[in-house]
Design an enzyme around this catalytic site. Structure first.
Site, PDB file in Angstrom:
ATOM      1  N   GLY D 127       0.820  -1.204   0.000  1.00 52.38           N
ATOM      2  CA  GLY D 127       0.000   0.000   0.000  1.00 52.38           C
ATOM      3  C   GLY D 127       0.850   1.248   0.000  1.00 52.38           C
ATOM      4  O   GLY D 127       1.053   1.865   1.047  1.00 52.38           O
ATOM      5  N   TYR D 128       1.373   1.594  -1.156  1.00 55.61           N
ATOM      6  CA  TYR D 128       2.230   2.786  -1.271  1.00 55.61           C
ATOM      7  C   TYR D 128       1.486   3.892  -2.019  1.00 55.61           C
ATOM      8  O   TYR D 128       1.174   4.935  -1.479  1.00 55.61           O
ATOM      9  CB  TYR D 128       3.499   2.435  -2.053  1.00 55.61           C
ATOM     10  CG  TYR D 128       4.649   1.996  -1.200  1.00 55.61           C
ATOM     11  CD1 TYR D 128       4.440   1.319  -0.002  1.00 55.61           C
ATOM     12  CD2 TYR D 128       5.961   2.244  -1.587  1.00 55.61           C
ATOM     13  CE1 TYR D 128       5.502   0.910   0.778  1.00 55.61           C
ATOM     14  CE2 TYR D 128       7.030   1.842  -0.812  1.00 55.61           C
ATOM     15  CZ  TYR D 128       6.802   1.171   0.363  1.00 55.61           C
ATOM     16  OH  TYR D 128       7.861   0.772   1.126  1.00 55.61           O
ATOM     17  N   GLU D 244      13.921  -3.384  -3.887  1.00 47.44           N
ATOM     18  CA  GLU D 244      13.052  -3.753  -4.990  1.00 47.44           C
ATOM     19  C   GLU D 244      13.825  -3.677  -6.302  1.00 47.44           C
ATOM     20  O   GLU D 244      13.514  -4.352  -7.262  1.00 47.44           O
ATOM     21  CB  GLU D 244      11.858  -2.791  -5.016  1.00 47.44           C
ATOM     22  CG  GLU D 244      10.744  -3.201  -5.958  1.00 47.44           C
ATOM     23  CD  GLU D 244       9.695  -2.090  -6.090  1.00 47.44           C
ATOM     24  OE1 GLU D 244       8.757  -2.297  -6.854  1.00 47.44           O
ATOM     25  OE2 GLU D 244       9.831  -1.035  -5.438  1.00 47.44           O
TER      26      GLU D 244
END
Lengths: 346, 397, 346, 397
Positions: D127-128, D244
């Site tokens: 949830g960014y 990431e």
């Protein structure tokens, strides 16, 4: 897998970089006997030859290292022609390159012919009874060579001959990147045979190594051009602020940087494969990529400099001229694109 | 809508062709075709021939001795002269100063200077750019201080094209430091033979000398040489820049360059075939030809609108940008086409001097033209400036 | 030389634009009987046919005008297939297109075959004694057609046949740009011959005009996409300001605008030459250029929109999908690049 | 310098190959090769197989149940699994949350959450992004207010990949509006089954559903689910973004895509030849392959530096950017390769349902993959953001 330089290589690089920074403190756009002697003295020519030929290197990594440094200063010395191309052919044929390594003898390879374009096998110069007749075109550094190496057909075989420069007719002219080239007429000119058998594979191999040298030089040139351009973007003001603060130029510089990084990897690929079984595919890939990136870097650097980038006096002009010529030796981007397709795609 | 020329336009084209066949000296068209530099005398010769025919000032109204042509006629004239490899008209007096004097000059200035442009008595050059004020013209510093009935000029101009041939220069000078940078600029005509004017040639990337620095040290200029009002020079300069942008697309040059490229690609051997049969090379030619076909029509659309009385708008920025991209691509392909013959750097050979390369004649100018024409995307408002203009005016961003 | 619309054309354009603005006030992504009837009623189908066929237009300019407007709203109506392609073939063969013009009959052209790619002459469907056997692939709007036009070989000759859609086996599926296509199996299927002699040239001519229609539609799509993107750049804020104030996006939009202007000129070139002797060169040039620009515009529009540009719900998605499909009918950029080389370069 | 793998690395590669030959279900690799969407069960099946072998957490240290591999070993594993068309590992728990908890989480959090990631008990999502806060994460608005031993969360997240499968979400939430926008952000773990959480699927350009909106209305989250310190979430988020970006170049995907493209271009007929014999198509393949060969080496240089302990720097931005350009070009060429078969839009066909096009199987995913992968240059920091990072850090502009 290791992308670090060995200690010896690091020493050579450091020494060479220091020497060149000094030698080119005032930019030299033409070959210099002093620099040539200096390079020989610090062993740079020897680094291009394996131990069995009297050198102390000769791998693709050595070639890449040396020529990237020469590229950074835009050096016009005939090291590629003497050390990698002609010297490489002599050494491969078991000839003596001691004088070359010592800096005493400069060589030029008279191979390409009018209309031959980039085809390394298109040789119409004939040899009969040890005497050569034919024409050679755009022989780089021919006028400063102590000895010419000339390719010629003996029957079907492609053969190599040592020829005295004084024995040929030379029409010389400046090259766009510095130094002189010549068109050469051989007319029943005596020569001394180098090596035995057909030399086609030897020539292709020497050209592959010379292509690596040229690509590494291009990488050095691009690094220097990038640095000049970055500096210029930081200092030059327009509309009240350094032009490097304009986002458009920042993003275009970022793209250049990425492409130069691609060019570096392409040189690494060729350096690691130039003496191996996958040589031809890597020659084609690397020369194609370098040609594409070189055009982009040259044109963007001039554009971002604006007017000053168009002047001969500014350092950029010589670097850009050398860089634009990279595509005109040993096959251009399209030539190598077609070769790559044949070798890897089709 | 239709794409055909009218009968009158076709007849005019025929008339231009016949004139060129009869009057364009082969010596000049040969030089142009071969990419050789033209001398001052060459330019003057061609100007005189055009002037004798009444065709020198294609963009001037008849009252000032011009042709009174509309945009389509000018386009046809441009197409035909370029295709015939006629020298290009030196633009500084005819295309740049002329329109400014006609619009903003006094009657006395018009009567004095305009005929001298046509007769060739004056060779004008342009004093706009300065070091530090290229695309950002408003920041210029070269200063003119009023001293009774003279201005005293101090400062430097640069990128002055063919300044070495000129006896007159029109300059933007700063006459006031107050207000915005664009205010306080005046438009002044300066005699290059005045004491204190010095011209220094700049050698360019391609080895040629076509631009100069011009230095002014206490140069006294009669006040009557001020064009229009003091401190209003920016208005006149913008007007001039718009005029400079007619034919900014360079369709004629691009077409001539493309034809020459194809000739070379047919002549060059690439292995067992002509270079033009190399599918990858042919693809590059095709792409630029397709782009040029479209741009030529964009250009005609703008020309046609101009002939119908519409002022050229931001479309000229689009034409300038695409035009330079296309011409520079043609130049790059021409350099690629000549292969190893691109390596010789033969300034003297181009002037007809000793020891040329054994390569074909067409190869000689390839590298130099490629290098020289990098200027196309820099001068006259860089392509970056054009993009910003387009974004502002057409996208309202 | 005249780039102004005639008064009649201006009227058609205004009327059509008003009608479509209304009809697509809520975006329609699938064909609609109501819209089809509306188009017929205001004479839009008739504008695609010459007077001798019962229409009142039929020039390249008429086609370009109509399809640019349809493109602007992303209309998925089968007007290209019915009006230009199949209808054009029927009219050229002297057939009756009254019902087509009136909007009562929709047609589809079953021509391409599996493996035939973009070659308009690659037809293996055979006809014997008036009965057809073979396979057709990706026949656009086949399921909504009242009549199929099918190409088939009779001996060496390429011939055209009217076929009842109910008499064939259809495998239908949605198309990326809206509407349905079908793969068709003909198995001894009865047909009625259209026209006489070999139909190759008629097919090439109909495809040329359909290509013009497709390119004009692409132009309209690109105009609309550009407008959407410009609006988005003005409204969407990031890092505290509208993203349209970022110079990088401004310059990229300027480049898009230039390329769309190129696309417009390419459509003009084809519109003025589609029935003339220089047809094939212009088909190749225009389709190639449109394909290149369409890809650029579609990809840049998505990129500048960011996440929202990836969603199906937003208007852009349908327009982009239609635009991306332009390259997949009547030959793609590379197909036409090769054709252009054959016709104009080599 | 040398380009060869060590004997240990070669042996490891062999071990991975043997494992894949024995353990990778053909049903899964067939789906991946055909470009079909994987179900939740498919992902879970493959995770379980990897976990059984101890190879699920390739980037975790051994102490947390990971493999302890260095960057080269991870690279080899990635190369081999991609080449074998294994499903990609769902990254949210393993590659994103895991490293953050290991670095910033409490012992209790590590002990509780990490084993559940390995076992598959929890499926995490991220949830960014928020509407209005994509590349500009610092401007996010979703709010968490402390209420005794809970946070009360209100707001919206978007682009939540595979959120429809998840039972847990890690969120960046605003816990303070003071100071700079980056300050006042916290990192919170939220149970998706809490009252007030709503997930709404977003259909994408390609017709697929892989991302979601997640809405929070007065969702109560235990305060013990705060990772690290309140208002320090930006630091953890940046750390995660760096993590990431390992394998951000996507060399494995690009290689697999290129091989598939060549297979298609050999199978497709183009007139009287295979498409791959069309010189223009071959040229496009060649250019992207040449670019990929160089990028693969750039990637190895970064991997090798990482294995030697150097932190990945702005090079990851370069790899991300070039990597997406290459993959998107391969996707575009694949779409071009299938010709008219790109037109069918067959979401059901991809899932194995009725009435597929008569076209070859390889054609089915071409258009959808092309459209879907436009996301590559948008998410994870858009390519524009990457260029700005490069300009700032490497050029100091």
């Amino acid at each position: 897998m290791n992308f670090e330089l060995s200690d010896e290589a690091r020493m050579l690089q450091d020494g060479l970089r220091r020497y060149l920074a000094d030698a080119y403190a005032r930019p030299l756009r033409e070959p210099s006997d002093t620099v040539w002697a200096g390079l020989a003295e610090m062993g740079v020519i020897g680094a291009l030859f394996p131990e069995e030929a009297g050198g102390f290197g000769g791998t693709g990594w050595d070639i890449a290292l040396v020529f990237e440094e020469l590229g950074r200063v835009g050096s016009p010395e005939p090291l590629l022609d003497t050390g990698v191309l002609s010297g490489g052919l002599v050494a491969a044929a078991g000839g003596d390159v001691e004088a070359v390594i010592a800096g005493g003898t400069r060589l030029a390879f008279a191979h390409g012919e009018p209309g031959g374009r980039y085809d390394p096998t298109r040789v119409d110069t004939r040899v009969e009874d040890g005497r050569l007749t034919g024409r050679k075109a755009v022989v780089a550094h021919a006028t400063s060579a102590d000895e010419l190496l000339v390719s010629a057909r003996e029957g079907e075989a492609l053969t190599l001959w040592r020829v005295d420069p004084d024995a040929v007719e030379m029409h010389d002219y400046p090259m766009t990147g510095g130094g002189f080239a010549a068109d050469i007429v051989l007319n029943d000119t005596p020569g001394e045979r180098l090596g035995e058998g057909d030399a086609t594979e030897a020539i292709v191999q020497a050209q592959a190594r010379a292509t690596l040298a040229l690509c590494a030089e291009a990488l050095g040139l691009m690094e220097r051009i990038r640095a000049l351009t970055t500096d210029y973007l930081k200092t030059r003001k327009q509309f009240g602020r350094p032009i490097g603060t304009f986002q458009v130029l920042q993003h275009r510089m970022a793209d250049l940087l990425i492409e130069i990084e691609q060019a570096r990897s392409a040189v690494v690929n060729l350096a690691g494969n130039v003496d191996g079984p996958d040589r031809d595919r890597h020659v084609a890939a690397t020369k194609n990529l370098i040609g594409e990136v070189a055009r982009l870097v040259a044109e963007e650097a001039i554009q971002m400099h604006g007017g000053i980038g168009m002047t001969d006096e500014y350092e950029l002009s010589h670097l850009v001229r050398r860089l634009t010529m990279v595509d005109h030796r040993f096959g251009d981007t399209l030539y190598h694109l077609e070769r790559f397709i044949r070798l890897a795609v089709a | 809508m239709n794409l055909d020329y009218t009968d009158d336009q076709k007849a005019f084209r025929q008339e231009v062709r016949e004139f060129l066949a009869a009057e364009l000296p082969a010596r000049l068209s040969d030089k142009v075709r071969a990419g050789q530099a033209l001398s001052k005398a060459d330019h003057e010769e061609w100007h005189a021939i055009l002037n004798a025919r009444g065709w020198l000032a294609g963009n001037w109204p008849k009252e000032f001795g011009g042709t009174g042509w509309d945009a389509v006629e000018r386009h046809i004239f441009e197409e035909e002269t370029t295709a015939a490899h006629a020298p290009r008209i030196v633009p500084f007096g005819l295309h740049m100063l002329g329109p400014v004097l006609q619009k903003f000059g006094s009657k006395a200035q018009q009567d004095h200077w305009l005929p001298r442009i046509l007769s060739g008595e004056d060779w004008w050059c342009q004093g706009y750019s300065e070091p530090g004020a290229g695309s950002d013209l408003a920041s210029l510093k070269c200063e003119a201080v009023r001293d009774e009935d003279h201005y005293v000029v101090n400062g430097q101009k640069t990128w002055t094209t063919l300044g070495q041939h000129a006896n007159m220069i029109f300059c933007l000078v700063r006459t006031s430091k107050e207000g915005k940078p664009q205010e306080g600029i005046s438009f002044l005509l300066i005699d290059m033979e005045s004491p204190g004017v010095e011209v220094r040639p700049i050698t360019l990337l391609d080895g040629g000398v076509e631009v100069n620095e011009v230095w002014f040290s206490d140069v006294r200029v009669p006040a009557e040489n001020l064009v229009g009002d003091e401190n209003k020079g920016w208005t006149y300069a913008k007007y001039l820049l718009t005029h400079e942008r007619t034919n900014i697309a360079g369709v004629g040059f691009a077409n001539a360059g493309l034809q020459s490229l194809k000739r070379i690609a047919r002549a060059e051997r690439d292995g067992d075939r002509a270079l033009i049969e190399n599918p990858h090379f042919a693809a590059r030619i095709a792409r630029v030809e397709i782009d040029l076909m479209a741009m030529a029509t964009t250009n005609l659309r703008v020309v046609s609108a101009a002939a119908a009385g519409q002022a050229p708008g931001p479309e000229s920025s689009m034409l300038k940008l695409k035009g330079t991209v296309i011409r520079q691509e043609i130049n790059a392909l021409t350099k690629a086409a000549v292969g190893p013959w691109a390596i010789p750097f033969q300034s003297e050979a181009l002037e007809g001097a000793n020891e040329p390369s054994a390569g074909p004649d067409y190869a000689m100018p390839a590298t130099r033209t490629y290098l020289n024409n990098r200027k196309l995307s820099i001068y006259g408002g860089s392509n970056e400036v054009q993009r910003s203009i387009i974004a502002k005016t057409m996208l309202e961003l």
